[in-house]
Motif scaffolding. Structure first.
Motif, PDB file in Angstrom:
ATOM      1  N   PRO A  17      11.170  39.963 -17.483  1.00  0.00           N
ATOM      2  CA  PRO A  17      10.917  41.322 -16.978  1.00  0.00           C
ATOM      3  C   PRO A  17      11.990  41.703 -15.968  1.00  0.00           C
ATOM      4  CG  PRO A  17       9.369  39.763 -16.029  1.00  0.00           C
ATOM      5  CD  PRO A  17      10.112  39.020 -17.099  1.00  0.00           C
ATOM      6  N   LYS A  18      12.237  43.001 -15.889  1.00  0.00           N
ATOM      7  CA  LYS A  18      13.317  43.513 -15.057  1.00  0.00           C
ATOM      8  C   LYS A  18      12.766  44.271 -13.859  1.00  0.00           C
ATOM      9  CE  LYS A  18      16.541  44.060 -18.939  1.00  0.00           C
ATOM     10  NZ  LYS A  18      17.476  42.996 -18.484  1.00  0.00           N
ATOM     11  N   VAL A  19      13.289  43.950 -12.688  1.00  0.00           N
ATOM     12  CA  VAL A  19      12.982  44.681 -11.463  1.00  0.00           C
ATOM     13  C   VAL A  19      14.282  45.247 -10.912  1.00  0.00           C
ATOM     14  CG1 VAL A  19      12.175  44.524  -9.077  1.00  0.00           C
ATOM     15  CG2 VAL A  19      10.956  43.307 -10.890  1.00  0.00           C
TER      16      VAL A  19
ATOM     17  N   TYR B 233      12.972  37.765  -2.268  1.00  0.00           N
ATOM     18  CA  TYR B 233      11.713  37.055  -2.478  1.00  0.00           C
ATOM     19  C   TYR B 233      11.263  37.101  -3.938  1.00  0.00           C
ATOM     20  CZ  TYR B 233      10.660  35.561   2.240  1.00  0.00           C
ATOM     21  OH  TYR B 233      10.686  34.898   3.441  1.00  0.00           O
ATOM     22  N   ILE B 234      11.518  38.214  -4.627  1.00  0.00           N
ATOM     23  CA  ILE B 234      11.165  38.268  -6.050  1.00  0.00           C
ATOM     24  C   ILE B 234      11.992  37.256  -6.826  1.00  0.00           C
ATOM     25  CG2 ILE B 234      11.215  39.702  -8.130  1.00  0.00           C
ATOM     26  CD1 ILE B 234      10.713  42.122  -6.224  1.00  0.00           C
TER      27      ILE B 234
ATOM     28  N   SER C 214      10.118  33.716  -7.996  1.00  0.00           N
ATOM     29  CA  SER C 214       9.884  33.681  -9.442  1.00  0.00           C
ATOM     30  C   SER C 214      10.730  32.606 -10.110  1.00  0.00           C
ATOM     31  CB  SER C 214      10.196  35.040 -10.071  1.00  0.00           C
ATOM     32  OG  SER C 214      11.592  35.304 -10.057  1.00  0.00           O
ATOM     33  N   ASP C 215      11.607  31.953  -9.332  1.00  0.00           N
ATOM     34  CA  ASP C 215      12.443  30.855  -9.826  1.00  0.00           C
ATOM     35  C   ASP C 215      13.194  31.258 -11.087  1.00  0.00           C
ATOM     36  OD1 ASP C 215      13.547  28.321  -9.696  1.00  0.00           O
ATOM     37  OD2 ASP C 215      11.934  27.381 -10.847  1.00  0.00           O
TER      38      ASP C 215
ATOM     39  N   ILE D 221       4.443  42.249  -7.188  1.00  0.00           N
ATOM     40  CA  ILE D 221       5.273  42.400  -8.390  1.00  0.00           C
ATOM     41  C   ILE D 221       5.291  41.116  -9.206  1.00  0.00           C
ATOM     42  CG2 ILE D 221       7.667  42.700  -9.153  1.00  0.00           C
ATOM     43  CD1 ILE D 221       7.929  44.699  -6.763  1.00  0.00           C
ATOM     44  N   ARG D 222       5.445  39.975  -8.532  1.00  0.00           N
ATOM     45  CA  ARG D 222       5.417  38.702  -9.263  1.00  0.00           C
ATOM     46  C   ARG D 222       4.068  38.505  -9.960  1.00  0.00           C
ATOM     47  NH1 ARG D 222       7.102  36.753  -4.455  1.00  0.00           N
ATOM     48  NH2 ARG D 222       5.279  35.392  -4.307  1.00  0.00           N
TER      49      ARG D 222
END
Length: 423
Positions: free
Chosen positions: A32-34, A49-50, A54-55, A345-346
């Protein structure tokens, strides 16, 4: 307790509310794209942090036009001679090289919320599954009659750090003997730091050393302001007779300026000034308005538990641009909100566990050398707003040792939060 870098990083993990029915992206969809617009304390923190937590499971793009970010927080200390400009400058290198964030140095010029795309000034179009908008502030046109951004060289705002901060410092240094510095203070709500009254303190500190007969005049539309008793105590003790503040009862809310003539009209009385720091009324950064995310306040209403826009659940709005309740528009607040949004979001995109939202803020101000004061609070998410739970503030008549410790605490916080933002 002194906030050093290790303490800040060890205790600043933000929590957020559990999202109902998260959308978990499968392998067929790819990552997924942020997209994050704005590389300040809100946007850069959220991007980091995202990506970190989310590694690599989420593709993160940070859109920020400047290659170096100059912090508004602590910029007043540069004006006062307590820091150099280089100490305010931070790069995005670690976000790209360490955390794998795609850092794009362009300006976002449009958001298509139906198509879920962001258009850049270069013409590129970025798709997103979630969008984070943290564009800081812009100024309300016409809020100070006679002034607009074309006049910012003659009458700097210094509310976007960098060249404006350098200009303000240089103008103070070049004031004639016995000259007049005037500040047009902003109405609420406004970005803080850089706090107007800390700036007055830093200008007074410089003038006391280099131009002791100079005067400072504040035209202020507000009846009262944060830490007012502390500033007034400090001004009386350290800068006696130098600073005058005209509140709304004395015309402070009825001001016009003439940058060409370097005059200020306060309730019909025209005064020639040598330096004029105009801090206009503020609103969310322009891209938030272009995206259709602002309301009648000029800011973006949000869902407190997740920092999602109330107008679009696929968008999260942070920091100065958010109309969120009791939190001030500070770097500390933006950083705190960013961690809440990042976890939300994660959770939505990967199904990871999320926790109840918690927020905190502290704002430090320097009044005179080693004379630091602070105000702060903790907050929780309610249905209506981010609501204050409890708070604290420095007291008048504190001992010098405590004020020095408060200033040193702020130095530790700066080191910690900039590491937390920029990696």
């Amino acid at each position: 307790m002194v906030l050093d870098r290790r303490h800040f990083l060890g205790t600043s993990v933000a929590l957020t509310a559990t999202l109902a029915a998260p959308v978990v992206w499968g392998q067929a969809n790819g990552r997924p794209k942020v997209v994050v617009i704005g590389g300040g304390p809100g946007g850069a923190t959220a991007a980091r942090y995202i990506a970190k937590d989310s590694d690599g499971g989420i593709d993160v793009t940070l859109v920020e036009p400047t290659r170096d970010y100059y912090t508004c927080f602590f910029s007043n200390l540069y004006i006062g001679g307590f820091r150099d400009l280089a100490s305010l400058r931070h790069s995005y290198g670690a976000l790209a090289s360490v955390y794998g964030i795609n850092v794009v140095h362009e300006t976002a010029v449009g958001v298509d919320r139906d198509a879920r795309t962001v258009t850049l000034s270069c013409g590129a179009v970025l798709p997103y599954d979630r969008l984070v908008i943290s564009p800081g502030i812009d100024f309300v046109e016409g809020s100070v009659p006679g002034w607009d951004v074309s006049a910012q060289h003659a009458m700097p705002h210094a509310y976007k750090a960098g060249s404006q901060t350098e200009l303000a410092k240089a103008q103070v240094a070049a004031m004639p003997e016995g000259g007049l510095f005037c500040m047009i203070a902003p109405p609420n709500p406004f970005r803080c730091p850089p706090g107007p009254y800390e700036r007055v303190s830093m200008v007074a500190h410089v003038l006391k050393q280099t131009n002791p007969r100079a005067k400072i005049l504040i035209a202020d539309p507000k009846e009262k302001y944060s830490k007012q008793a502390l500033f007034e105590e400090g001004w009386q003790a350290h800068y006696t007779g130098m600073i005058d503040r005209l509140g709304p009862d004395f015309g402070g809310g009825n001001v016009m300026v003439d940058p060409g003539e370097m005059t200020v009209d306060i309730d019909g009385e025209v005064t020639r000034v040598d330096v004029c720091n105009v801090i206009p009324a503020q609103k969310a950064g322009r891209i938030a308005e272009l995206a259709g995310l602002t309301d009648e306040t000029g800011y973006c209403p949000i869902v407190p538990a997740t920092m999602q826009s109330r107008l679009d659940a696929a968008v999260h709005v942070l920091g100065d641009a958010a109309h969120q309740g009791d939190m001030p528009k500070s770097a500390f607040a933006a950083n705190s909100q960013a961690k809440v949004a990042a976890m939300a979001i994660r959770g939505a995109l990967t199904g990871s566990k999320v926790f109840p939202a918690k927020f905190s803020n502290t704002c430090w101000s320097l009044i005179s050398p080693e004379n630091g004061v602070k105000v702060g609070a903790t907050y929780e998410a309610t249905e209506e707003k981010i609501a204050k739970v409890d708070g604290f503030i420095s007291q008048t008549d504190e001992e010098a040792a405590l004020r020095q410790a408060t200033f040193e605490e702020s130095l530790g916080w700066y080191a910690g939060i900039t590491a937390d933002i920029f990696g």
